[in-house]
Design a protein around this motif. Structure first.
Motif, PDB file in Angstrom:
ATOM      1  N   ALA A 291     -13.910 -16.950   4.458  1.00  0.00           N
ATOM      2  CA  ALA A 291     -12.889 -16.423   3.500  1.00  0.00           C
ATOM      3  C   ALA A 291     -12.683 -15.128   3.798  1.00  0.00           C
ATOM      4  O   ALA A 291     -13.655 -14.509   4.158  1.00  0.00           O
ATOM      5  N   GLN A 292     -11.687 -14.710   3.574  1.00  0.00           N
ATOM      6  CA  GLN A 292     -11.471 -13.013   3.661  1.00  0.00           C
ATOM      7  C   GLN A 292     -11.285 -12.235   2.461  1.00  0.00           C
ATOM      8  O   GLN A 292     -10.528 -13.091   1.500  1.00  0.00           O
ATOM      9  N   LYS A 293     -11.800 -11.312   2.453  1.00  0.00           N
ATOM     10  CA  LYS A 293     -11.742 -10.612   1.097  1.00  0.00           C
ATOM     11  C   LYS A 293     -11.623  -9.026   1.291  1.00  0.00           C
ATOM     12  O   LYS A 293     -12.460  -8.450   2.258  1.00  0.00           O
ATOM     13  N   VAL A 294     -11.307  -8.219   0.285  1.00  0.00           N
ATOM     14  CA  VAL A 294     -11.414  -6.902   0.547  1.00  0.00           C
ATOM     15  C   VAL A 294     -11.595  -6.315  -0.975  1.00  0.00           C
ATOM     16  O   VAL A 294     -11.047  -6.785  -1.751  1.00  0.00           O
ATOM     17  N   THR A 295     -12.671  -5.574  -0.915  1.00  0.00           N
ATOM     18  CA  THR A 295     -13.284  -5.160  -2.123  1.00  0.00           C
ATOM     19  C   THR A 295     -13.013  -3.352  -2.370  1.00  0.00           C
ATOM     20  O   THR A 295     -13.658  -2.852  -1.314  1.00  0.00           O
ATOM     21  N   GLN A 296     -12.667  -3.261  -3.379  1.00  0.00           N
ATOM     22  CA  GLN A 296     -12.342  -1.637  -3.458  1.00  0.00           C
ATOM     23  C   GLN A 296     -13.186  -1.497  -5.101  1.00  0.00           C
ATOM     24  O   GLN A 296     -12.461  -1.871  -5.975  1.00  0.00           O
ATOM     25  N   VAL A 297     -14.439  -1.110  -5.136  1.00  0.00           N
ATOM     26  CA  VAL A 297     -15.086  -1.077  -6.206  1.00  0.00           C
ATOM     27  C   VAL A 297     -14.743  -0.077  -7.144  1.00  0.00           C
ATOM     28  O   VAL A 297     -15.020  -0.060  -8.477  1.00  0.00           O
ATOM     29  N   GLN A 298     -14.184   1.066  -6.652  1.00  0.00           N
ATOM     30  CA  GLN A 298     -13.885   2.058  -7.564  1.00  0.00           C
ATOM     31  C   GLN A 298     -12.259   1.724  -7.895  1.00  0.00           C
ATOM     32  O   GLN A 298     -11.563   1.686  -7.296  1.00  0.00           O
ATOM     33  N   THR A 299     -12.490   1.610  -9.464  1.00  0.00           N
ATOM     34  CA  THR A 299     -11.176   1.416  -9.949  1.00  0.00           C
ATOM     35  C   THR A 299     -10.246   2.712 -10.161  1.00  0.00           C
ATOM     36  O   THR A 299      -9.133   2.880 -10.032  1.00  0.00           O
TER      37      THR A 299
END
Lengths: 115, 114
Positions: A1-9
């Motif tokens: 699976a591919q995923k991109v995470t940007q934890v800083q909102t």
């Protein structure tokens, strides 16, 4: 699976401060591309950078710089000496090198730069 | 490279009506992608439009609500049908051009349903 995470909102800084926007990605592919886009309040997506998975060289463009590290699956974006005009939502995105695939976007980081 | 012209740029529509968004590319492309961006959210892929075949929809999106046409290699339309206020979003079309996998976006359509 591919995923991109940007934890800083959301990030708020004062003008002239440096700020780093984090991006962590997941993919099983060996060939892929990473992007950063800026979305100002007007809504259009402004292309900032594209990096392929075989090029880990960091890049600098004016006040912008990008740090790509495959070992940590990260593609972080730093703005040096931030300005009010940098206020926008910034998206990190991933695409793998296969015809007919679309970009997968992170949730975005809203950057507010005050004077 | 590719230049994408998307229109309308914005519209305010009454609930229950439909709006068709057009996307014109200045070069021939096999795939075109339609995204939705709800207020304060990221871009979510609605469907992939391939010329000569039915569009492929992502989970949560159906053809009856978002019919797509792809009559040729440079043009596509997305219709938002029977609109409700929840459809208020920015809708964007996109193309990806190989072999270096460049991604291009239209200017977006800012839709408000009242």
């Amino acid at each position: 699976a591919q995923k991109v995470t940007q934890v800083q909102t959301e990030i708020s800084v004062v003008e002239k401060e440096d700020v780093t926007l984090d991006c962590v990605y997941e993919t099983r592919d060996t060939t892929y591309y990473l992007f950063w886009y800026k979305q100002p309040p007007s809504g259009e997506l402004v292309f900032l950078i594209r990096r392929n998975s075989f090029d880990e060289q960091n890049e600098i463009s004016g006040r912008y710089s990008w740090n790509f590290q495959k070992s940590t699956s990260s593609f972080n974006f730093t703005i040096t000496a931030s300005q009010v005009v940098d206020s926008a939502v910034y998206f990190c995105a991933l695409i793998h090198n296969q015809a007919g695939t679309a970009l997968i976007f992170g949730k975005g980081t809203t950057l507010s730069v005050s004077s | 490279s590719a230049v994408i012209s998307q229109k309308p740029s914005r519209d305010i529509c009454q609930r229950g009506t439909s709006l068709t968004i057009q996307c014109q590319v200045d070069s021939q492309v096999t795939m075109m992608f339609w995204y939705r961006q709800q207020p304060g959210q990221s871009l979510t892929l609605i469907a992939t439009a391939n010329q000569g075949s039915e569009a492929t929809y992502e989970s949560g999106f159906v053809i009856d609500k978002f019919p797509i046409s792809r009559p040729n290699l440079t043009f596509s339309t997305l219709t938002v049908s029977n609109m409700s206020p929840e459809d208020s979003s920015i809708y964007l079309c996109s193309v990806v051009i190989g072999p270096n996998t460049e991604a291009f976006f239209g200017q977006g359509t800012r839709l408000t349903v009242v």
